[in-house]
Design an enzyme around this catalytic site. Structure first.
Site, PDB file in Angstrom:
ATOM      1  N   LYS A 125      -2.696  27.992  -0.964  1.00 33.03           N
ATOM      2  CA  LYS A 125      -3.176  29.368  -0.750  1.00 33.03           C
ATOM      3  C   LYS A 125      -2.314  30.369  -1.538  1.00 33.03           C
ATOM      4  CE  LYS A 125      -6.502  27.863   1.627  1.00 33.03           C
ATOM      5  NZ  LYS A 125      -6.900  27.652   3.002  1.00 33.03           N
TER       6      LYS A 125
HETATM    7  C1  LIG Z   1      -7.687  27.001   4.044  1.00 28.43           C
HETATM    8  C2  LIG Z   1      -8.757  27.586   4.872  1.00 28.43           C
HETATM    9  C3  LIG Z   1      -8.776  27.469   6.273  1.00 28.43           C
HETATM   10  C4  LIG Z   1      -7.844  26.600   7.046  1.00 28.43           C
HETATM   11  O1  LIG Z   1      -6.528  26.736   6.764  1.00 28.43           O
HETATM   12  P1  LIG Z   1      -5.507  25.504   6.950  1.00 28.43           P
HETATM   13  O2  LIG Z   1      -4.190  26.178   6.849  1.00 28.43           O
HETATM   14  O3  LIG Z   1      -5.778  24.552   5.840  1.00 28.43           O
HETATM   15  O4  LIG Z   1      -5.742  24.908   8.273  1.00 28.43           O
HETATM   16  C5  LIG Z   1      -9.779  28.121   6.966  1.00 28.43           C
HETATM   17  N1  LIG Z   1     -10.727  28.827   6.333  1.00 28.43           N
HETATM   18  C6  LIG Z   1     -10.760  28.944   5.004  1.00 28.43           C
HETATM   19  C7  LIG Z   1     -11.832  29.766   4.370  1.00 28.43           C
HETATM   20  C8  LIG Z   1      -9.789  28.322   4.227  1.00 28.43           C
HETATM   21  O5  LIG Z   1      -9.844  28.417   2.891  1.00 28.43           O
END
Ligand SMILES: *Cc1c(COP(=O)(O)O)cnc(C)c1O
Length: 356
Positions: A179
């Site tokens: 991210k």
């Molecule tokens: C990455 C993501 C999540 C979940 O996050 P994690 O930290 O991987 O559990 C939820 N929604 C969206 C749109 C994402 O891109």
């Protein structure tokens, strides 16, 4: 191969982790609290509650709002699966609304038709880092007395009409390794509601306020100080990272031809978690992916199948037809846009795309 994503890890991240190791205090502690403060600052909210992941942030947010069996939650089918899984975790039913072609986000013009007496909440997802049409979403929520939980996992730092995402409804963020800012694994809930923040803190820690005094069924969804140390170092570079993503996206959009490049709606500040083009209908995306990869350009398909097309979700929602999401899922292709790209990388990406 130019990777589709690559975390930038510097001396500050390493030093932060070493400090935690040397302190001997590895679990949730002062660094988690500092990271929460930083997130609340960036989002302009009074509170932030750190969790073990973006998925657990969504799960806790739904629980903290009291959403459960018998409730319906409106969301987009064109998202990472965690958005939908979190609704299923609490026993509620996802109700899918089709997306806008221009932004890939939930189409607010279609939301109201999906509202029923059972609807409790809307989860808009700021996909790829582009904010949803929040004025329209909030107006519908107000009219029908619905909770808004923003899935801002891909959109830390993005703004809609000057206001940060995660501050309209209850915000949920992810600090997963790929991210825009990351802690390896991690999540964050943002809110102005003190009682909600307190319920969130308790839900992440076995329903406990006072030690060993459990007030309701809770979980272990805590973040560790090891992870928070990485996240804190990353937050120091959020503006720099975002500026580089914007610059990379601008370069790609100025030079790429032959595919449909992403647009930014007026009033929105995009943070470019992904730079996603469309190959156009009827064109062979798999061949495009193959040729780009052969030219050393990493790619991603986010997402190959809209959520309502997975069997275990279809078992809950039945057969629904969402033509825009289904079509775009066949056309989208994400290119590297991360802050680690060099000018030579950008030129190589453009050249490979323009040769398709
Ligand atoms: C990455 C993501 C999540 C979940 O996050 P994690 O930290 O991987 O559990 C939820 N929604 C969206 C749109 C994402 O891109």
């Amino acid at each position: 191969m130019i990777p589709i994503s690559k975390p930038l890890i510097g001396e500050a991240e390493k030093k932060g982790v070493l400090e935690v190791l040397e302190s001997g205090m590895l679990a949730q502690g002062p660094r988690v609290r500092r990271l929460e403060e930083r997130f609340a600052q960036v989002c302009g909210t009074r509170y932030a509650v750190a969790t073990s992941s973006g998925t657990t942030a969504l799960h806790i947010a739904l629980l903290a709002h009291g959403i459960g069996p018998g409730d319906e939650v409106i969301t987009t089918p064109f998202t990472f699966i965690a958005t939908v899984n979190s609704i299923l975790f609490v026993g509620a039913k996802p109700v899918f609304v089709d997306i806008e072609e221009e932004t890939f986000n939930i189409n607010p013009a279609l939301i109201e038709a999906a509202v029923t007496p059972r609807t409790r909440a809307i989860i808009p997802v700021h996909l790829y880092g582009h904010p949803c049409e929040m004025d329209a979403v909030m107006e519908i929520a107000r009219r029908h007395d619905l909770i808004v939980i923003e899935d801002a996992a891909q959109a830390v730092g993005a703004t809609y009409k000057g206001r940060p995402v995660g501050s309209f409804g209850t915000g949920c963020f992810s600090l997963y390794a790929t991210k825009n800012v990351m802690s390896g694994e991690g999540g964050m809930i943002t809110t102005d509601d003190e009682a909600l923040a307190e319920r969130g803190r308790m839900l992440r820690n076995h329903g406990m306020r006072r030690r060993y005094h459990y007030e309701f069924l809770g979980y272990n969804f805590r973040m560790s100080d090891l992870h928070a140390a990485i996240g804190l170092a990353q937050m120091d570079r959020l503006e720099e990272f975002t500026a580089r993503r914007r610059k990379n996206a601008a370069y790609l959009s100025a030079h790429i031809t032959g595919v449909i490049t992403p647009r930014v709606r007026e009033g929105c500040e995009h943070v470019w978690h992904q730079y996603t083009v469309r190959v156009g209908s009827g064109r062979d995306r798999d061949a495009a992916v193959r040729r780009l990869n052969e030219a050393g350009v990493g790619t991603g398909i986010f997402y190959p199948l809209p959520a309502h097309r997975y069997d275990y979700i279809r078992a809950v929602v039945g057969d629904v037809h969402l033509p825009v999401a289904e079509r775009l899922a066949r056309e989208v292709l994400s290119l590297p846009v991360h802050p680690g790209l060099s000018q030579a990388d950008l030129e190589r990406i453009v050249e490979a795309v323009n040769r398709l």
